[in-house]
Design a protein around this motif. Structure first.
Motif, PDB file in Angstrom:
ATOM      1  N   MET A   1       0.796  -1.206   0.000  1.00 48.18           N
ATOM      2  CA  MET A   1       0.000   0.000   0.000  1.00 48.18           C
ATOM      3  C   MET A   1       0.832   1.261   0.000  1.00 48.18           C
ATOM      4  O   MET A   1       0.369   2.292   0.428  1.00 48.18           O
ATOM      5  CB  MET A   1      -0.938   0.014   1.190  1.00 48.18           C
ATOM      6  N   PRO A   2       2.032   1.218  -0.474  1.00 46.59           N
ATOM      7  CA  PRO A   2       2.797   2.457  -0.441  1.00 46.59           C
ATOM      8  C   PRO A   2       2.043   3.590  -1.131  1.00 46.59           C
ATOM      9  O   PRO A   2       1.487   3.417  -2.214  1.00 46.59           O
ATOM     10  CB  PRO A   2       4.069   2.114  -1.212  1.00 46.59           C
ATOM     11  N   THR A   3       2.015   4.726  -0.455  1.00 45.54           N
ATOM     12  CA  THR A   3       1.426   5.928  -1.012  1.00 45.54           C
ATOM     13  C   THR A   3       2.478   7.017  -0.978  1.00 45.54           C
ATOM     14  O   THR A   3       3.048   7.303   0.079  1.00 45.54           O
ATOM     15  CB  THR A   3       0.182   6.359  -0.220  1.00 45.54           C
ATOM     16  N   PHE A   4       2.761   7.592  -2.130  1.00 43.26           N
ATOM     17  CA  PHE A   4       3.792   8.607  -2.294  1.00 43.26           C
ATOM     18  C   PHE A   4       3.103   9.893  -2.688  1.00 43.26           C
ATOM     19  O   PHE A   4       2.582  10.022  -3.796  1.00 43.26           O
ATOM     20  CB  PHE A   4       4.757   8.133  -3.383  1.00 43.26           C
ATOM     21  N   ALA A  23       7.594   7.438 -10.965  1.00 35.80           N
ATOM     22  CA  ALA A  23       7.598   7.456  -9.506  1.00 35.80           C
ATOM     23  C   ALA A  23       7.008   6.169  -8.937  1.00 35.80           C
ATOM     24  O   ALA A  23       7.486   5.649  -7.931  1.00 35.80           O
ATOM     25  CB  ALA A  23       6.834   8.675  -8.991  1.00 35.80           C
ATOM     26  N   SER A  24       5.988   5.631  -9.577  1.00 39.35           N
ATOM     27  CA  SER A  24       5.374   4.386  -9.124  1.00 39.35           C
ATOM     28  C   SER A  24       6.386   3.241  -9.167  1.00 39.35           C
ATOM     29  O   SER A  24       6.529   2.485  -8.202  1.00 39.35           O
ATOM     30  CB  SER A  24       4.162   4.062  -9.999  1.00 39.35           C
ATOM     31  N   LYS A  25       7.082   3.118 -10.267  1.00 34.13           N
ATOM     32  CA  LYS A  25       8.115   2.075 -10.389  1.00 34.13           C
ATOM     33  C   LYS A  25       9.241   2.295  -9.382  1.00 34.13           C
ATOM     34  O   LYS A  25       9.733   1.358  -8.764  1.00 34.13           O
ATOM     35  CB  LYS A  25       8.679   2.050 -11.811  1.00 34.13           C
ATOM     36  N   PHE A  26       9.645   3.549  -9.228  1.00 35.87           N
ATOM     37  CA  PHE A  26      10.715   3.902  -8.300  1.00 35.87           C
ATOM     38  C   PHE A  26      10.354   3.499  -6.866  1.00 35.87           C
ATOM     39  O   PHE A  26      11.151   2.867  -6.170  1.00 35.87           O
ATOM     40  CB  PHE A  26      11.005   5.409  -8.389  1.00 35.87           C
ATOM     41  N   ILE A  27       9.158   3.861  -6.413  1.00 33.85           N
ATOM     42  CA  ILE A  27       8.737   3.560  -5.037  1.00 33.85           C
ATOM     43  C   ILE A  27       8.594   2.054  -4.841  1.00 33.85           C
ATOM     44  O   ILE A  27       9.013   1.520  -3.810  1.00 33.85           O
ATOM     45  CB  ILE A  27       7.429   4.307  -4.683  1.00 33.85           C
ATOM     46  N   ALA A  28       8.027   1.353  -5.807  1.00 37.35           N
ATOM     47  CA  ALA A  28       7.909  -0.108  -5.694  1.00 37.35           C
ATOM     48  C   ALA A  28       9.288  -0.739  -5.528  1.00 37.35           C
ATOM     49  O   ALA A  28       9.496  -1.594  -4.653  1.00 37.35           O
ATOM     50  CB  ALA A  28       7.208  -0.677  -6.925  1.00 37.35           C
ATOM     51  N   GLY A  29      10.242  -0.319  -6.344  1.00 35.99           N
ATOM     52  CA  GLY A  29      11.595  -0.863  -6.245  1.00 35.99           C
ATOM     53  C   GLY A  29      12.283  -0.473  -4.956  1.00 35.99           C
ATOM     54  O   GLY A  29      12.969  -1.289  -4.330  1.00 35.99           O
ATOM     55  N   LEU A  31      10.995   0.178  -2.035  1.00 37.26           N
ATOM     56  CA  LEU A  31      10.434  -0.495  -0.861  1.00 37.26           C
ATOM     57  C   LEU A  31      10.334  -2.010  -1.018  1.00 37.26           C
ATOM     58  O   LEU A  31       9.991  -2.707  -0.065  1.00 37.26           O
ATOM     59  CB  LEU A  31       9.056   0.085  -0.540  1.00 37.26           C
ATOM     60  N   GLY A  32      10.588  -2.515  -2.226  1.00 32.57           N
ATOM     61  CA  GLY A  32      10.454  -3.952  -2.457  1.00 32.57           C
ATOM     62  C   GLY A  32       9.011  -4.416  -2.383  1.00 32.57           C
ATOM     63  O   GLY A  32       8.725  -5.520  -1.931  1.00 32.57           O
ATOM     64  N   LYS A  33       8.110  -3.572  -2.853  1.00 31.97           N
ATOM     65  CA  LYS A  33       6.670  -3.871  -2.828  1.00 31.97           C
ATOM     66  C   LYS A  33       6.158  -4.030  -4.256  1.00 31.97           C
ATOM     67  O   LYS A  33       6.693  -3.422  -5.176  1.00 31.97           O
ATOM     68  CB  LYS A  33       5.899  -2.722  -2.158  1.00 31.97           C
ATOM     69  N   PRO A  34       5.099  -4.813  -4.456  1.00 33.01           N
ATOM     70  CA  PRO A  34       4.514  -4.931  -5.802  1.00 33.01           C
ATOM     71  C   PRO A  34       3.952  -3.580  -6.262  1.00 33.01           C
ATOM     72  O   PRO A  34       3.256  -2.901  -5.501  1.00 33.01           O
ATOM     73  CB  PRO A  34       3.386  -5.942  -5.626  1.00 33.01           C
ATOM     74  N   GLU A  35       4.254  -3.214  -7.492  1.00 34.80           N
ATOM     75  CA  GLU A  35       3.791  -1.931  -7.997  1.00 34.80           C
ATOM     76  C   GLU A  35       2.267  -1.844  -8.035  1.00 34.80           C
ATOM     77  O   GLU A  35       1.703  -0.753  -7.937  1.00 34.80           O
ATOM     78  CB  GLU A  35       4.369  -1.656  -9.386  1.00 34.80           C
ATOM     79  N   GLN A  36       1.594  -2.969  -8.125  1.00 32.07           N
ATOM     80  CA  GLN A  36       0.126  -2.947  -8.180  1.00 32.07           C
ATOM     81  C   GLN A  36      -0.500  -2.312  -6.942  1.00 32.07           C
ATOM     82  O   GLN A  36      -1.664  -1.918  -6.962  1.00 32.07           O
ATOM     83  CB  GLN A  36      -0.424  -4.354  -8.366  1.00 32.07           C
ATOM     84  N   TYR A  37       0.258  -2.193  -5.848  1.00 28.24           N
ATOM     85  CA  TYR A  37      -0.267  -1.590  -4.626  1.00 28.24           C
ATOM     86  C   TYR A  37       0.188  -0.147  -4.419  1.00 28.24           C
ATOM     87  O   TYR A  37      -0.189   0.488  -3.440  1.00 28.24           O
ATOM     88  CB  TYR A  37       0.142  -2.416  -3.399  1.00 28.24           C
ATOM     89  N   VAL A  38       1.011   0.381  -5.299  1.00 27.88           N
ATOM     90  CA  VAL A  38       1.574   1.722  -5.129  1.00 27.88           C
ATOM     91  C   VAL A  38       0.611   2.791  -5.656  1.00 27.88           C
ATOM     92  O   VAL A  38       0.071   2.663  -6.752  1.00 27.88           O
ATOM     93  CB  VAL A  38       2.934   1.839  -5.853  1.00 27.88           C
TER      94      VAL A  38
END
Length: 114
Positions: A1-4, A23-29, A31-38
């Motif tokens: 659920m990362p929210t930037f 930015a979505s790809k950057f934050i997913a990478g 934090l090591g989180k799936p981009e589908q939740y960003v």
């Protein structure tokens, strides 16, 4: 659920068209989180100043379930580099606030992550 969330004083036309997707790809990478939740939110044209100056500035929030805390210093460095390179706002012209959200405090798809 990362929210930037990125609030900036620069105008909408100064933000690259592909910024939110990058930015979505950057934050997913980061934090090591799936981009589908960003989620990425950019709010341009904010009336703001930083350090007594109205030079380009911003305010940044990063929320996540985990992947924060001890890693925030490293995250801050990488986020600073990313935003400075993509938006041209110097790293000393914005604060980053980190929020480590509990699983039961985040709703999604009719339930929570708990």
């Amino acid at each position: 659920m990362p929210t930037f969330n990125v609030f900036v004083s620069i105008s909408r036309d100064e933000i690259p068209a592909d910024f939110v997707l990058e930015a979505s790809k950057f934050i997913a990478g980061l934090l090591g989180k799936p981009e589908q939740y960003v989620t990425v939110r950019v709010v341009p044209d904010q009336l703001m100043c930083h350090g007594g100056s109205n030079d380009p500035c911003g305010s940044v929030q990063l929320m996540s379930i985990g992947a924060l805390g001890d890693k925030n210093k490293s995250h801050a460095s990488k986020i600073g580099d990313f935003l400075e390179s993509k938006l041209g706002i110097k790293k000393d012209r914005f604060y980053i606030t980190f929020f480590d959200i509990a699983r039961n405090d985040c709703g999604y798809n009719g339930t929570t992550f708990a």
